[in-house]
Design a protein around this motif. Structure first.
Motif, short mmCIF file in Angstrom:
data_model
loop_
_atom_site.label_atom_id
_atom_site.label_comp_id
_atom_site.label_asym_id
_atom_site.label_seq_id
_atom_site.Cartn_x
_atom_site.Cartn_y
_atom_site.Cartn_z
N GLY A 112 0.82 -1.21 0.00
CA GLY A 112 0.00 0.00 0.00
C GLY A 112 0.85 1.26 0.00
N TYR A 113 1.94 1.23 0.75
CA TYR A 113 2.84 2.38 0.80
C TYR A 113 3.46 2.62 -0.59
CZ TYR A 113 6.63 5.43 2.29
OH TYR A 113 7.50 6.49 2.42
N ARG A 114 3.90 1.57 -1.24
CA ARG A 114 4.50 1.70 -2.56
C ARG A 114 3.47 2.06 -3.63
NH1 ARG A 114 6.94 -3.14 -1.00
NH2 ARG A 114 5.74 -4.25 -2.56
N ASP A 115 2.22 1.78 -3.36
CA ASP A 115 1.17 2.03 -4.34
C ASP A 115 1.07 3.51 -4.71
OD1 ASP A 115 -0.95 0.99 -6.00
OD2 ASP A 115 -2.33 2.05 -4.66
N ARG A 116 1.48 4.40 -3.83
CA ARG A 116 1.45 5.83 -4.17
C ARG A 116 2.35 6.11 -5.37
NH1 ARG A 116 5.43 9.02 -0.36
NH2 ARG A 116 6.96 7.39 -0.01
N PHE A 117 3.48 5.41 -5.45
CA PHE A 117 4.36 5.58 -6.60
C PHE A 117 3.71 5.01 -7.86
CE2 PHE A 117 7.45 4.95 -3.00
CZ PHE A 117 7.81 6.28 -2.88
N THR A 118 3.10 3.84 -7.72
CA THR A 118 2.42 3.21 -8.85
C THR A 118 1.31 4.11 -9.37
OG1 THR A 118 2.91 1.03 -7.92
CG2 THR A 118 1.17 1.13 -9.59
N ARG A 119 0.49 4.65 -8.48
CA ARG A 119 -0.60 5.54 -8.89
C ARG A 119 -0.05 6.78 -9.61
NH1 ARG A 119 -2.17 4.63 -3.70
NH2 ARG A 119 -1.93 6.83 -3.16
N TRP A 120 1.05 7.33 -9.09
CA TRP A 120 1.63 8.51 -9.74
C TRP A 120 2.07 8.16 -11.16
CZ3 TRP A 120 5.71 10.33 -12.35
CH2 TRP A 120 5.85 11.71 -12.47
N LEU A 121 2.76 7.02 -11.27
CA LEU A 121 3.25 6.61 -12.59
C LEU A 121 2.11 6.35 -13.57
CD1 LEU A 121 6.17 4.34 -11.41
CD2 LEU A 121 6.41 6.48 -12.72
N GLU A 122 1.02 5.79 -13.08
CA GLU A 122 -0.14 5.54 -13.95
C GLU A 122 -0.81 6.84 -14.39
OE1 GLU A 122 -2.49 2.98 -11.48
OE2 GLU A 122 -1.40 1.18 -12.10
N ALA A 123 -0.70 7.87 -13.56
CA ALA A 123 -1.36 9.15 -13.85
C ALA A 123 -0.51 10.08 -14.71
CB ALA A 123 -1.74 9.84 -12.55
N HIS A 124 0.75 9.72 -14.94
CA HIS A 124 1.66 10.60 -15.69
C HIS A 124 2.29 9.84 -16.85
CE1 HIS A 124 1.27 12.53 -11.77
NE2 HIS A 124 1.51 13.67 -12.40
N ASP A 125 2.66 10.60 -17.86
CA ASP A 125 3.34 9.99 -19.00
C ASP A 125 4.70 9.43 -18.59
OD1 ASP A 125 1.30 10.66 -20.77
OD2 ASP A 125 2.18 12.63 -21.21
N ALA A 126 5.12 8.38 -19.27
CA ALA A 126 6.41 7.74 -18.97
C ALA A 126 7.58 8.68 -19.19
CB ALA A 126 6.58 6.49 -19.81
N ASP A 127 7.39 9.69 -20.04
CA ASP A 127 8.48 10.63 -20.30
C ASP A 127 8.39 11.89 -19.43
OD1 ASP A 127 6.26 11.63 -21.57
OD2 ASP A 127 7.27 12.09 -23.46
N HIS A 128 7.52 11.87 -18.44
CA HIS A 128 7.43 13.01 -17.51
C HIS A 128 8.80 13.19 -16.85
CE1 HIS A 128 6.44 15.28 -13.88
NE2 HIS A 128 5.29 15.61 -14.46
#
Length: 162
Positions: A112-128
């Motif tokens: 759950g703690y790491r999920d914040r990173f996953t959610r951020w990555l899903e919400a932003h382009d890979a080239d952000h």
């Protein structure tokens, strides 16, 4: 209400889960957790005969360098459950019940703690511009847990009577 705000308002029931550091040295100082200071402050908050639900990090197994490195780097940062129980009794509490988080519960917490990173990555382009840093933070946290303190850092929960 927050424990800091409640310091002059004793109660019949108090909950402190993973927050003992507010009564000790600043976290940035990377000093051992001051369980005794927390328990003294909490004892002053619990009316005679009242209850405290107290949960705190402990060493579930002997700490080793891979386990301590991603934390404060100290093997004296936390206590064992037995040592914490002694401090609880010295602070004037009676242990009514006790439980420890299982490794599976820790796995869920850490995921759950790491999920914040996953959610951020899903919400932003890979080239952000920040994507690489977020991926590194995810991997550092995963490695710290899975290759470091998994099964070594634990969580003890106590129901205490004042």
């Amino acid at each position: 209400m927050s424990g800091v705000e409640a310091q002059d308002r004793p109660a019949d029931a108090v909950i402190c889960i993973g927050a003992s550091q507010i009564w000790g040295p600043p976290v940035e100082d990377a000093q051992p957790l001051d369980y005794a200071a927390a328990l003294r402050a909490l004892r002053a908050l619990v009316l005679p005969g009242g209850r405290l639900v107290y949960g705190e990090a402990i060493w579930s197994a002997t700490p080793h360098p891979a386990a301590t490195a991603p934390l404060a780097g100290r093997d004296d940062e936390y206590l064992t459950a037995d040592a914490l129980r002694e401090q609880i009794r010295a602070a004037g509490f009676e242990v009514v019940d006790e439980d420890n988080a299982s490794v599976q519960e820790w796995d869920v917490f850490e995921a759950g703690y790491r999920d914040r990173f996953t959610r951020w990555l899903e919400a932003h382009d890979a080239d952000h511009p920040a994507a690489g840093q977020v991926r590194r933070q995810y991997e550092e946290q995963r490695a710290a847990y899975e290759e470091g303190y998994r099964g070594v850092l634990g969580m003890a929960y106590f129901c205490l009577r004042g």
